[in-house]
Design an enzyme around this catalytic site. Structure first.
Site, PDB file in Angstrom:
ATOM      1  N   TRP A  99       2.963  -0.164 -61.119  1.00  0.00           N
ATOM      2  CA  TRP A  99       2.564   0.947 -60.244  1.00  0.00           C
ATOM      3  C   TRP A  99       2.010   2.105 -61.048  1.00  0.00           C
ATOM      4  CZ3 TRP A  99       1.609  -0.958 -55.855  1.00  0.00           C
ATOM      5  CH2 TRP A  99       2.417  -1.947 -55.297  1.00  0.00           C
ATOM      6  N   ASP A 166       6.214   9.480 -58.599  1.00  0.00           N
ATOM      7  CA  ASP A 166       6.212   8.432 -57.583  1.00  0.00           C
ATOM      8  C   ASP A 166       7.666   7.978 -57.449  1.00  0.00           C
ATOM      9  OD1 ASP A 166       6.123   6.068 -56.138  1.00  0.00           O
ATOM     10  OD2 ASP A 166       4.575   5.117 -57.368  1.00  0.00           O
ATOM     11  N   LYS A 190      10.487   1.204 -48.755  1.00  0.00           N
ATOM     12  CA  LYS A 190      11.488   0.635 -49.653  1.00  0.00           C
ATOM     13  C   LYS A 190      12.892   1.079 -49.237  1.00  0.00           C
ATOM     14  CE  LYS A 190       8.010  -0.913 -51.960  1.00  0.00           C
ATOM     15  NZ  LYS A 190       7.251  -0.215 -52.976  1.00  0.00           N
TER      16      LYS A 190
HETATM   17  C1  LIG Z   1       5.743  -0.242 -53.430  1.00  0.00           C
HETATM   18  C2  LIG Z   1       5.369   0.787 -54.412  1.00  0.00           C
HETATM   19  C3  LIG Z   1       4.112   1.422 -54.389  1.00  0.00           C
HETATM   20  C4  LIG Z   1       3.021   1.040 -53.416  1.00  0.00           C
HETATM   21  O1  LIG Z   1       3.297   1.520 -52.166  1.00  0.00           O
HETATM   22  P1  LIG Z   1       2.295   1.299 -50.947  1.00  0.00           P
HETATM   23  O2  LIG Z   1       2.927   2.149 -49.901  1.00  0.00           O
HETATM   24  O3  LIG Z   1       2.310  -0.161 -50.623  1.00  0.00           O
HETATM   25  O4  LIG Z   1       0.954   1.765 -51.357  1.00  0.00           O
HETATM   26  C5  LIG Z   1       3.859   2.413 -55.319  1.00  0.00           C
HETATM   27  N1  LIG Z   1       4.781   2.771 -56.219  1.00  0.00           N
HETATM   28  C6  LIG Z   1       5.996   2.182 -56.280  1.00  0.00           C
HETATM   29  C7  LIG Z   1       6.987   2.631 -57.305  1.00  0.00           C
HETATM   30  C8  LIG Z   1       6.323   1.180 -55.379  1.00  0.00           C
HETATM   31  O5  LIG Z   1       7.542   0.599 -55.431  1.00  0.00           O
END
Ligand SMILES: *Cc1c(COP(=O)(O)O)cnc(C)c1O
Length: 356
Positions: A99, A166, A190
């Site tokens: 990511w 993030d 998540k």
């Molecule tokens: C799942 C995830 C993403 C991507 O998220 P989307 O909503 O599918 O764009 C980005 N960063 C992390 C750490 C993730 O676990």
């Protein structure tokens, strides 16, 4: 048979979130109308949006001067929105996984990217330490939990420049000192809600400094000014998110949640260490509380499929590892009960006994 849901995302949600959301699909807030069919401008939905923003602030102890936004587009859109809104000439990034790598790729479209450290030399099995954050960067970006590789930055770091994180896969799993961050974002699928809603916590005074023209929908200021109602927000997902936030508050908030998460993770990591059939894949001090990765121990590799089949027969769902790590990954998000971790650990013990 009871299923134990270890999917990495979308993933398990509290029972009460499912129940309340299912009810609201038929009759939302006593309106006699479905949650899926009601105006986002209705007073009933405006109340949902406002309560969700307020609860998010309360649960994370967000100081004055920050806004909480609920947007579409996923965390992946944030990979571009962050540099679009914050990067003048240069930004710094820590590369801790797939990511982060994607976030770096997007940032390069907007200016110079200084990758201060990367753990790609060891398949992202640790979090780099001892790096220097350049003081002339407009911001420093980190990924606090590396969903795919199973590492986590479990503390709030000091940064000489704006800190951007993030937190897609560990938001609200532990207390966070929000005052150390300028911006926090993530997909809610998540730990909080079904797919479709992205949360952003942004310090209001950091915006409007780049001189760049920003498309309306990609400008944080648009969404701050309109309280996440500039366009139609993801109504369904925001409603479900609110139910999860209420559940978390009733449970005692992020401190209580963190205690439970530590207990769940310790139970599984201890078994991985003890059991001669398995081994962990990441540096011990960087182990994630949310995504536990493990593989078959040396000499036992031929048993991988047998274990997956056995665990599946016992109701374990979603434990197959990501293709870039292999083996297994058990995601222990907030809503996953301790009982599910106990069931997985029991499978591991039984498998060891049966294959001795
Ligand atoms: C799942 C995830 C993403 C991507 O998220 P989307 O909503 O599918 O764009 C980005 N960063 C992390 C750490 C993730 O676990």
């Amino acid at each position: 048979m009871k299923k134990h849901n270890f999917y990495a995302g979308p993933s398990i949600l509290p029972e009460v979130t499912l129940k309340k959301t299912a009810e609201a699909i038929h009759d939302f807030a006593g309106t006699g109308i479905s949650l899926m069919s009601i105006s986002h401008r209705s007073k009933e939905f405006v109340a949902v949006m406002e309560e969700a923003q307020q609860l998010f602030k309360d649960l994370l102890n967000i100081p004055e001067g920050y806004s909480v936004l609920f947007l579409g587009g996923g965390a992946s859109t944030q990979f571009a929105m962050v540099p679009y809104n914050l990067m003048g000439k240069k930004a710094a990034y820590l590369n801790t996984g797939a990511w982060s790598t994607k976030a770096i790729k997007e940032a390069k479209l907007f200016g110079e990217v200084d990758v201060v450290a990367s753990s790609d030399n060891k398949n992202f099995s640790y979090v780099p330490k001892g790096f220097t954050i350049p003081e002339d960067a407009d911001y420093f970006h980190i990924t606090t939990n590396n969903t795919i590789y199973g590492t986590e930055i479990k503390y709030d770091m000091d940064s000489p420049v704006l800190l951007v994180a993030d937190m897609s896969s560990d938001i609200l799993s532990r207390p966070v000192d929000v005052s150390k961050y300028a911006l926090i974002y993530g997909g809610a699928q998540k730990n909080l809600a079904p797919a479709g809603v992205t949360f952003v916590i942004v310090r209001n005074d950091i915006l409007g400094k780049t001189g760049r023209a920003i498309p309306t929908m990609l400008n944080y200021q648009t969404h701050i000014d309109k309280g996440s109602m500039f366009n139609t927000p993801p109504v369904f997902a925001v409603f479900a998110l609110l139910q999860t936030l209420r559940w978390l508050k009733d449970l005692g908030g992020v401190e209580a949640m963190h205690g439970i998460n530590e207990k769940k993770a310790a139970l599984l990591y201890d078994e991985i260490e003890r059991n001669t059939f398995f081994k962990g894949t990441v540096n011990k001090e960087d182990r994630s509380l949310m995504n536990v990765c493990f593989v078959m121990a040396e000499g036992r590799e031929d048993k991988e499929k047998a274990f997956l089949d056995y665990a599946t027969s016992k109701g374990m769902v979603g434990i197959k590892g990501h293709r870039s790590v292999g083996g297994f990954r058990a995601s222990l998000y907030n809503a996953l009960p301790l009982e599910s971790v106990e069931a997985l650990v029991a499978c591991m013990k039984e498998f060891e006994q049966a294959n001795k």
